[in-house]
Design a protein around this motif. Structure first.
Motif, PDB file in Angstrom:
ATOM      1  N   SER A 279       0.830  -1.209   0.000  1.00  0.00           N
ATOM      2  CA  SER A 279       0.000   0.000   0.000  1.00  0.00           C
ATOM      3  C   SER A 279       0.862   1.255   0.000  1.00  0.00           C
ATOM      4  CB  SER A 279      -0.937  -0.002   1.209  1.00  0.00           C
ATOM      5  OG  SER A 279      -0.198  -0.114   2.404  1.00  0.00           O
ATOM      6  N   ALA A 280       1.966   1.230   0.749  1.00  0.00           N
ATOM      7  CA  ALA A 280       2.865   2.381   0.774  1.00  0.00           C
ATOM      8  C   ALA A 280       3.542   2.568  -0.579  1.00  0.00           C
ATOM      9  CB  ALA A 280       3.907   2.199   1.878  1.00  0.00           C
ATOM     10  N   ILE A 281       3.975   1.473  -1.181  1.00  0.00           N
ATOM     11  CA  ILE A 281       4.620   1.549  -2.497  1.00  0.00           C
ATOM     12  C   ILE A 281       3.636   2.057  -3.544  1.00  0.00           C
ATOM     13  CG2 ILE A 281       5.657   0.174  -4.343  1.00  0.00           C
ATOM     14  CD1 ILE A 281       6.807  -1.640  -2.143  1.00  0.00           C
ATOM     15  N   ALA A 282       2.392   1.573  -3.477  1.00  0.00           N
ATOM     16  CA  ALA A 282       1.367   2.006  -4.429  1.00  0.00           C
ATOM     17  C   ALA A 282       1.060   3.487  -4.276  1.00  0.00           C
ATOM     18  CB  ALA A 282       0.099   1.183  -4.242  1.00  0.00           C
ATOM     19  N   ALA A 283       1.163   4.000  -3.049  1.00  0.00           N
ATOM     20  CA  ALA A 283       0.868   5.416  -2.804  1.00  0.00           C
ATOM     21  C   ALA A 283       2.037   6.315  -3.189  1.00  0.00           C
ATOM     22  CB  ALA A 283       0.514   5.627  -1.324  1.00  0.00           C
ATOM     23  N   VAL A 284       3.259   5.863  -2.903  1.00  0.00           N
ATOM     24  CA  VAL A 284       4.441   6.696  -3.143  1.00  0.00           C
ATOM     25  C   VAL A 284       4.904   6.608  -4.596  1.00  0.00           C
ATOM     26  CG1 VAL A 284       6.872   7.005  -2.514  1.00  0.00           C
ATOM     27  CG2 VAL A 284       5.174   6.534  -0.745  1.00  0.00           C
ATOM     28  N   GLY A 285       4.659   5.474  -5.253  1.00  0.00           N
ATOM     29  CA  GLY A 285       5.112   5.287  -6.623  1.00  0.00           C
ATOM     30  C   GLY A 285       4.730   6.418  -7.568  1.00  0.00           C
TER      31      GLY A 285
ATOM     32  N   LEU B 153      -2.659  -0.489  11.470  1.00  0.00           N
ATOM     33  CA  LEU B 153      -3.509   0.459  10.750  1.00  0.00           C
ATOM     34  C   LEU B 153      -3.174   1.898  11.137  1.00  0.00           C
ATOM     35  CD1 LEU B 153      -6.967  -1.340  10.672  1.00  0.00           C
ATOM     36  CD2 LEU B 153      -5.156  -1.310   8.967  1.00  0.00           C
ATOM     37  N   ALA B 154      -2.796   2.104  12.399  1.00  0.00           N
ATOM     38  CA  ALA B 154      -2.346   3.435  12.801  1.00  0.00           C
ATOM     39  C   ALA B 154      -1.049   3.785  12.064  1.00  0.00           C
ATOM     40  CB  ALA B 154      -2.129   3.486  14.310  1.00  0.00           C
ATOM     41  N   ARG B 155      -0.212   2.784  11.877  1.00  0.00           N
ATOM     42  CA  ARG B 155       1.039   2.973  11.147  1.00  0.00           C
ATOM     43  C   ARG B 155       0.768   3.314   9.686  1.00  0.00           C
ATOM     44  NH1 ARG B 155       6.003   0.933  12.706  1.00  0.00           N
ATOM     45  NH2 ARG B 155       7.594   0.764  11.061  1.00  0.00           N
ATOM     46  N   ALA B 156      -0.275   2.705   9.124  1.00  0.00           N
ATOM     47  CA  ALA B 156      -0.602   2.945   7.712  1.00  0.00           C
ATOM     48  C   ALA B 156      -0.949   4.402   7.439  1.00  0.00           C
ATOM     49  CB  ALA B 156      -1.762   2.045   7.285  1.00  0.00           C
ATOM     50  N   LEU B 157      -1.428   5.114   8.448  1.00  0.00           N
ATOM     51  CA  LEU B 157      -1.760   6.525   8.268  1.00  0.00           C
ATOM     52  C   LEU B 157      -0.524   7.368   7.948  1.00  0.00           C
ATOM     53  CD1 LEU B 157      -4.338   6.979  11.187  1.00  0.00           C
ATOM     54  CD2 LEU B 157      -4.827   6.776   8.744  1.00  0.00           C
ATOM     55  N   TRP B 158       0.639   6.830   8.252  1.00  0.00           N
ATOM     56  CA  TRP B 158       1.867   7.558   7.960  1.00  0.00           C
ATOM     57  C   TRP B 158       2.158   7.607   6.464  1.00  0.00           C
ATOM     58  CZ3 TRP B 158       5.354  10.236  11.081  1.00  0.00           C
ATOM     59  CH2 TRP B 158       5.022  10.257  12.439  1.00  0.00           C
ATOM     60  N   ILE B 159       1.358   6.910   5.679  1.00  0.00           N
ATOM     61  CA  ILE B 159       1.482   7.023   4.227  1.00  0.00           C
ATOM     62  C   ILE B 159       1.352   8.480   3.802  1.00  0.00           C
ATOM     63  CG2 ILE B 159       0.317   6.525   2.031  1.00  0.00           C
ATOM     64  CD1 ILE B 159      -0.414   3.809   3.101  1.00  0.00           C
ATOM     65  N   ILE B 160       0.440   9.188   4.452  1.00  0.00           N
ATOM     66  CA  ILE B 160       0.161  10.573   4.049  1.00  0.00           C
ATOM     67  C   ILE B 160       1.365  11.486   4.249  1.00  0.00           C
ATOM     68  CG2 ILE B 160      -1.326  12.566   4.458  1.00  0.00           C
ATOM     69  CD1 ILE B 160      -3.525  10.575   5.269  1.00  0.00           C
ATOM     70  N   PRO B 161       1.909  11.618   5.493  1.00  0.00           N
ATOM     71  CA  PRO B 161       3.075  12.509   5.643  1.00  0.00           C
ATOM     72  C   PRO B 161       4.305  12.043   4.873  1.00  0.00           C
ATOM     73  CG  PRO B 161       2.654  11.289   7.682  1.00  0.00           C
ATOM     74  CD  PRO B 161       1.476  11.073   6.795  1.00  0.00           C
ATOM     75  N   VAL B 162       4.510  10.738   4.765  1.00  0.00           N
ATOM     76  CA  VAL B 162       5.670  10.235   4.028  1.00  0.00           C
ATOM     77  C   VAL B 162       5.531  10.548   2.537  1.00  0.00           C
ATOM     78  CG1 VAL B 162       6.869   8.151   3.261  1.00  0.00           C
ATOM     79  CG2 VAL B 162       6.307   8.445   5.670  1.00  0.00           C
ATOM     80  N   ALA B 163       4.321  10.400   1.993  1.00  0.00           N
ATOM     81  CA  ALA B 163       4.102  10.724   0.582  1.00  0.00           C
ATOM     82  C   ALA B 163       4.304  12.212   0.324  1.00  0.00           C
ATOM     83  CB  ALA B 163       2.707  10.294   0.160  1.00  0.00           C
ATOM     84  N   LEU B 164       3.828  13.044   1.240  1.00  0.00           N
ATOM     85  CA  LEU B 164       4.018  14.490   1.093  1.00  0.00           C
ATOM     86  C   LEU B 164       5.487  14.862   1.215  1.00  0.00           C
ATOM     87  CD1 LEU B 164       0.957  15.796   3.154  1.00  0.00           C
ATOM     88  CD2 LEU B 164       1.191  15.691   0.669  1.00  0.00           C
ATOM     89  N   GLY B 165       6.194  14.222   2.159  1.00  0.00           N
ATOM     90  CA  GLY B 165       7.623  14.460   2.286  1.00  0.00           C
ATOM     91  C   GLY B 165       8.377  14.000   1.052  1.00  0.00           C
ATOM     92  N   THR B 166       7.928  12.893   0.466  1.00  0.00           N
ATOM     93  CA  THR B 166       8.530  12.386  -0.766  1.00  0.00           C
ATOM     94  C   THR B 166       8.375  13.405  -1.898  1.00  0.00           C
ATOM     95  OG1 THR B 166       8.129  10.071  -0.167  1.00  0.00           O
ATOM     96  CG2 THR B 166       8.414  10.567  -2.510  1.00  0.00           C
ATOM     97  N   ALA B 167       7.186  13.973  -1.990  1.00  0.00           N
ATOM     98  CA  ALA B 167       6.941  14.980  -3.032  1.00  0.00           C
ATOM     99  C   ALA B 167       7.886  16.164  -2.878  1.00  0.00           C
ATOM    100  CB  ALA B 167       5.484  15.447  -2.965  1.00  0.00           C
ATOM    101  N   TYR B 168       8.171  16.527  -1.635  1.00  0.00           N
ATOM    102  CA  TYR B 168       9.069  17.662  -1.389  1.00  0.00           C
ATOM    103  C   TYR B 168      10.505  17.328  -1.791  1.00  0.00           C
ATOM    104  CZ  TYR B 168      11.870  21.073   1.161  1.00  0.00           C
ATOM    105  OH  TYR B 168      12.783  22.037   1.490  1.00  0.00           O
ATOM    106  N   PHE B 169      10.997  16.180  -1.342  1.00  0.00           N
ATOM    107  CA  PHE B 169      12.392  15.828  -1.612  1.00  0.00           C
ATOM    108  C   PHE B 169      12.619  15.454  -3.082  1.00  0.00           C
ATOM    109  CE2 PHE B 169      12.434  15.169   3.031  1.00  0.00           C
ATOM    110  CZ  PHE B 169      13.546  15.938   3.335  1.00  0.00           C
ATOM    111  N   PHE B 170      11.591  14.936  -3.747  1.00  0.00           N
ATOM    112  CA  PHE B 170      11.722  14.612  -5.163  1.00  0.00           C
ATOM    113  C   PHE B 170      11.244  15.755  -6.056  1.00  0.00           C
ATOM    114  CE2 PHE B 170      12.398  10.473  -3.472  1.00  0.00           C
ATOM    115  CZ  PHE B 170      13.019   9.715  -4.451  1.00  0.00           C
ATOM    116  N   LYS B 171      10.911  16.879  -5.406  1.00  0.00           N
ATOM    117  CA  LYS B 171      10.513  18.106  -6.112  1.00  0.00           C
ATOM    118  C   LYS B 171       9.308  17.878  -7.036  1.00  0.00           C
ATOM    119  CE  LYS B 171      15.287  19.783  -6.039  1.00  0.00           C
ATOM    120  NZ  LYS B 171      15.124  20.325  -4.696  1.00  0.00           N
ATOM    121  N   GLN B 172       8.285  17.229  -6.500  1.00  0.00           N
ATOM    122  CA  GLN B 172       7.053  16.993  -7.241  1.00  0.00           C
ATOM    123  C   GLN B 172       5.966  17.947  -6.751  1.00  0.00           C
ATOM    124  OE1 GLN B 172       6.920  14.788  -9.735  1.00  0.00           O
ATOM    125  NE2 GLN B 172       9.008  14.076  -9.382  1.00  0.00           N
TER     126      GLN B 172
END
Length: 330
Positions: A142-148, A224-243
């Motif tokens: 799920s994390a890979i599908a969200a961050v990909g 499931l509480a851990r899965a919610l971290w998909i959101i901040p990690v994806a947003l952080g990914t967008a910042y570091f990958f300049k998306q």
């Protein structure tokens, strides 16, 4: 590199073919698939056994219904997780989630940093490194599908990351319960360990269901509480990958799980129906793991490659060993 991995919100299922519509092999595969599926609906089937049966089918006759398993695996898992919520108490879940917060934050950040360093050492592509690191740190497929999509990952890169995480999920489902028993871990300790150290929710629930109901409740809540971290990690990914203009979807079934748990805690009238829903959820989980196992072929394993798989193993071993030490010793 193959491009035929079918992704779902909670797992990755490799696309497999059968022996051909009119072949004897294809017909035999369909018959065996049906018999094994029927067995998974009986009281004798367990999550690890269902996964094992699916794996055996995949390595011998192949999955004769790849489109069917692709279509139903994700939804079946999500509805099963919601159903398990009817067997949990909200007060106990909050306590379990509170105890797992510190582990969650430290393990996620530590895994991402270690993944970055190890990926550079192994001279891996930046995108593949980040996908495997996110899958290990949060919740697998799920994390890979969200961050990909955030990093603009290609099909080949998604395939490598998903295949790596999926293989380790299968290993964990079989390896963790014996380790827990050997170390005499309590239900709470084992549930917390699985939620942190196993990638996908399906394997977390499968491993803890084989260990005990209390472990299952703790693991499901923390995971499931851990899965919610998909959101901040994806947003952080967008910042570091300049998306820019990144949209991240919240896994809706988490809200369903919370709602079911609240109903079970505060609405006694739901207990009778809830008990049946929990039983159906356990059956759904068994069938889900059979579908997942049926989707893992040797071709998919070989396609991952040694260096990406080495990164996945390194991250998984470190997070598993470190979290196990902290949980058992402290």
């Amino acid at each position: 590199m193959p491009r035929a991995l079918l992704t779902t919100p909670e797992t990755a299922v490799p696309a497999l073919g059968s022996g051909g519509p009119g072949s004897h092999t294809g017909l035999l595969a369909k018959v065996v698939f049906g018999l094994l599926l029927a067995f998974c609906l009986t009281p004798w089937a367990s999550p690890p056994l269902a996964l094992a049966l699916g794996l055996v089918l995949a390595q011998t006759l192949g999955n004769p219904f790849p489109a069917f398993t692709k279509k139903h695996t994700s939804n079946l898992l999500q509805f099963s997780v919601i159903g398990l919520g009817f067997g949990l108490n909200a007060h106990a879940a909050v306590q379990a989630g509170r105890e797992g917060v510190l582990f969650t934050v430290v393990s996620i950040l530590g895994t991402l940093v270690l993944g970055y360093v190890a990926g550079r050492w192994l001279k891996l592509d930046r995108v593949v490194t980040h996908l495997i690191s996110c899958g290990t740190a949060i919740c697998g497929g799920s994390a890979i599908a969200a961050v990909g999509p955030v990093v603009g990952a290609k099909d080949e890169e998604m395939s490598v990351a998903l295949g790596t995480v999926f293989v380790l999920n299968a290993v964990a489902l079989f390896a963790f319960p014996p380790i827990g028993h050997a170390l005499a871990m309590s239900q709470q300790q084992f549930g917390l360990w699985c939620a942190i150290a196993i990638h996908d929710t399906s394997s977390v629930v499968g491993a803890t269901a084989a260990y005990g109901s209390e472990a299952l409740g703790v693991a499901t809540t923390v995971k499931l509480a851990r899965a919610l971290w998909i959101i901040p990690v994806a947003l952080g990914t967008a910042y570091f990958f300049k998306q820019k203009d990144v949209k991240v979807k919240l896994p809706w079934f988490i809200l369903g799980f919370i709602g079911a748990m609240l109903l079970n805690t505060y609405v006694p009238a739901t207990h009778v129906v809830g008990s049946w829903l929990v039983k159906l959820a356990r059956l759904g989980l068994v069938v889900t793991l059979f579908f997942i196992g049926a989707g893992l072929s040797l071709k998919t394993i070989k396609a991952v490659g040694p260096r990406p798989f080495g990164l996945g193993v390194l991250l998984w071993v470190v997070i598993s060993a470190a979290s196990l030490y902290v949980i058992v010793k402290l």
